[in-house]
Design an enzyme around this catalytic site. Structure first.
Site, short mmCIF file in Angstrom:
data_model
loop_
_atom_site.label_atom_id
_atom_site.label_comp_id
_atom_site.label_asym_id
_atom_site.label_seq_id
_atom_site.Cartn_x
_atom_site.Cartn_y
_atom_site.Cartn_z
N TYR A 89 -3.94 3.49 7.45
CA TYR A 89 -5.21 2.76 7.49
C TYR A 89 -6.13 3.39 8.53
O TYR A 89 -6.12 4.60 8.73
CB TYR A 89 -4.98 1.26 7.79
CG TYR A 89 -3.97 0.60 6.89
CD1 TYR A 89 -4.10 0.67 5.50
CD2 TYR A 89 -2.89 -0.10 7.40
CE1 TYR A 89 -3.19 0.07 4.66
CE2 TYR A 89 -1.98 -0.74 6.57
CZ TYR A 89 -2.12 -0.64 5.20
OH TYR A 89 -1.22 -1.24 4.39
N VAL A 123 1.35 -3.71 3.95
CA VAL A 123 1.29 -4.99 4.66
C VAL A 123 2.54 -5.86 4.44
O VAL A 123 2.69 -6.90 5.07
CB VAL A 123 0.02 -5.81 4.31
CG1 VAL A 123 -1.24 -5.11 4.79
CG2 VAL A 123 -0.06 -6.13 2.83
N TYR A 142 -2.43 -2.31 -10.73
CA TYR A 142 -2.51 -2.10 -9.28
C TYR A 142 -1.80 -3.24 -8.53
O TYR A 142 -1.00 -3.00 -7.61
CB TYR A 142 -3.98 -1.99 -8.85
CG TYR A 142 -4.17 -2.01 -7.36
CD1 TYR A 142 -3.83 -0.90 -6.58
CD2 TYR A 142 -4.65 -3.14 -6.71
CE1 TYR A 142 -3.97 -0.91 -5.20
CE2 TYR A 142 -4.80 -3.17 -5.34
CZ TYR A 142 -4.46 -2.06 -4.58
OH TYR A 142 -4.59 -2.10 -3.23
N SER A 172 0.80 -1.24 0.00
CA SER A 172 0.00 0.00 0.00
C SER A 172 0.82 1.28 0.00
O SER A 172 0.28 2.35 -0.26
CB SER A 172 -0.93 0.03 1.21
OG SER A 172 -2.04 -0.78 0.96
N LYS A 191 0.60 3.44 -2.99
CA LYS A 191 -0.60 4.24 -3.29
C LYS A 191 -0.32 5.74 -3.23
O LYS A 191 -0.82 6.50 -4.05
CB LYS A 191 -1.73 3.89 -2.30
CG LYS A 191 -2.24 2.46 -2.43
CD LYS A 191 -3.13 2.10 -1.23
CE LYS A 191 -3.74 0.71 -1.37
NZ LYS A 191 -4.44 0.28 -0.14
N1 GLN Z 1 -2.16 -5.69 -2.26
C1 GLN Z 1 -2.95 -5.36 -1.13
C2 GLN Z 1 -4.41 -5.25 -1.48
O1 GLN Z 1 -4.75 -4.68 -2.47
C3 GLN Z 1 -2.49 -4.07 -0.54
C4 GLN Z 1 -2.41 -4.35 0.86
C5 GLN Z 1 -1.90 -3.26 1.75
O2 GLN Z 1 -0.69 -3.02 1.88
N2 GLN Z 1 -2.82 -2.73 2.49
O3 GLN Z 1 -5.25 -5.71 -0.74
#
Ligand code: GLN
Length: 343
Positions: free
Chosen positions: A257, A275, A205, A80, A83
Site C-alpha cells: 500500500y 487486510v 474481484y 489484496s 492482486k
Molecule cells: N476486498 C478489499 C477491497 O477491495 C481488499 C482490501 C485489501 O486487502 N486491501 O477493498
C-alpha cells in the site's frame, strides 16, 4: 508422483524441525506474539471476528523445505494479496504490452482504495491498488463468470499445491458494501479501461479477495515466485517464467500500500499484504515468507508481519540491495550448521 512429493515434503519438514533456523523463528514468534498494536479490519463484520492473537510465520525454500511456527494452518481471506497473482495471470492471458496499456506500474503513495486514475493516460496507477486490480481482473479470460473464477482458483492451486475455497459470507459482504469499488469500476469504464461487464468482473474481484489461505499457502506462493514460477514441492509451473519478474517488481514498488517506499527502504524484500492479516514476501532464488497476524496498522499492513519481515531481512541480510556478507548465513542456519555455532 503424489506419494513422492508427500515423502519429500515430510522429509523436508523433519529436517526443518531439527534446524537452528526453526529455533530462530520460534524466538521471533515469542518476541512478537505479545505485541498488541494495530486493529483488526472491520469494514465488514466477517473480518472483525478475526482473533487478534492469531500469529503464524512460515518460510519455504526453493528446494522445498518448509519451516513454520505458530498458527500456520488457520484460514483467513487472502484479500489484496490476490492482486499480485491475478496480475500474473492477466499477463499470461494478454502479454505485457496490452496489460500495460490498461494498467500502469507506478506507485501512488495513496490509499489502496483511492478513486484516482493517471490524468494523462486515464490508466489506473498500478495493479496493487483497487482500481488497477479491478482492471486486471477484468482481463482474465474465460467464458462467463464460472470459467473465469475457475481459472483464478486453478492458478492459486498451482501456487499453493492445494485446492482453495472461497469464504462466501466475506464475498457477499464485500459485494454488498463494495460501492466504492463499483465507483472506481464505472470511472474506468468511462475511460475505456475496462469492458462493460462490471457486475461480473466485480463479483470476480470480490471472490478472489475472499479466497481462504493460511500462512503456509502464502509462503508456498512466494516460494513459487522465488523459484521462477515453479512450485518447489509439486514441481508444477504456476506462471510463465517470463512474467515472474513483472509480478515481483510491482510487489516491490507497490505491494505494501502507501507504505511501499518505506518498506523497500527498511525491509527490501518484494512483498504483498492483505487486510485479512497476511503478508507474502519473495526473496528471489531463495525463499518465500508467509505471515499471518490480523491486527493492522493505519495503512492496512499486519503489524507483527512487518516486524517479522524486518527482522528476517536484517538478521540474514535479505534486503535486496544489501551487498555485505550478512552476520548470519540463511542457508547455513536452515541446514543446521551455522559457521559461528551461535544457535
Ligand atoms: N476486498 C478489499 C477491497 O477491495 C481488499 C482490501 C485489501 O486487502 N486491501 O477493498
Amino acid at each position: 508422483m503424489v506419494e513422492t512429493s508427500n515423502l519429500e515434503s515430510l522429509a523436508s519438514s523433519i529436517q526443518a524441525v531439527a534446524s537452528p533456523f526453526r529455533g530462530y523463528l520460534q524466538d521471533l514468534y515469542e518476541q512478537y506474539k505479545g505485541v498488541m498494536d494495530g486493529a483488526v479490519a472491520d469494514y465488514i463484520p466477517e473480518l472483525a471476528i478475526a482473533k487478534p492473537e492469531s500469529f503464524g510465520i512460515c518460510v519455504a525454500t526453493v528446494d522445498g523445505q518448509v519451516f513454520e511456527v505458530g498458527d500456520c494452518t488457520s484460514l483467513f481471506t487472502i484479500q489484496s494479496i490476490s492482486k499480485a497473482f491475478v496480475y500474473g495471470l492477466a499477463l499470461e492471458d494478454h502479454g505485457r504490452e496490452y496489460v500495460n496499456s490498461k494498467v500502469s506500474v507506478e506507485p501512488t503513495g495513496e490509499a489502496f482504495n483511492a478513486i484516482v486514475l493517471d490524468e494523462k493516460t486515464n490508466r489506473p496507477y498500478n495493479p496493487m491498488v483497487n482500481a488497477g486490480a479491478i482492471a486486471t481482473t477484468d482481463m482474465i479470460k474465460g467464458k462467463g463468470s464460472t470459467e473465469r473464477l475457475k481459472r483464478i482458483l486453478d492458478m492459486f492451486k498451482r501456487y499453493t499445491g492445494r485446492e482453495l475455497d472461497i469464504n462466501v459470507p466475506v464475498f457477499l459482504s464485500e459485494r454488498a458494501t463494495g460501492n466504492r469499488n463499483r465507483a472506481i469500476a464505472y470511472l474506468m469504464l468511462n475511460f475505456d479501461m475496462i469492458t462493460n461487464r462490471i457486475d461480473e468482473t466485480l463479483d470476480l474481484y470480490f471472490q478472489q479477495c475472499s479466497i481462504l489461505v493460511n500462512s503456509r499457502d502464502l509462503a508456498m506462493m512466494a516460494a513459487t515466485l522465488a523459484n521462477n514460477g515453479v512450485n518447489p514441492i509439486t514441481q508444477e509451473r504456476a506462471i510463465d517464467g517470463r512474467y515472474v519478474q513483472d509480478v515481483i517488481s510491482v510487489m516491490l514498488t507497490c505491494g505494501m500500500y502507501d507504505y511501499s517506499g518505506e518498506w523497500t527502504y527498511r525491509v527490501g524484500i518484494p512483498a504483498k499484504s492483505g487486510v485479512g492479516g497476511g503478508i507474502t514476501a519473495v526473496v528471489p532464488g531463495r525463499i518465500g515468507i508467509g505471515t499471518f497476524s490480523p491486527p493492522l496498522d493505519e495503512k492496512g499492513n499486519s503489524v507483527r508481519g512487518i516486524k517479522v519481515c524486518e527482522d528476517l531481512a536484517k538478521d540474514f541480510g535479505l534486503h535486496l540491495f544489501n551487498g555485505a556478507k550478512p552476520d548470519r548465513d540463511l542457508e547455513e542456519w536452515m541446514n543446521g550448521r551455522p559457521a559461528d555455532g551461535a544457535w
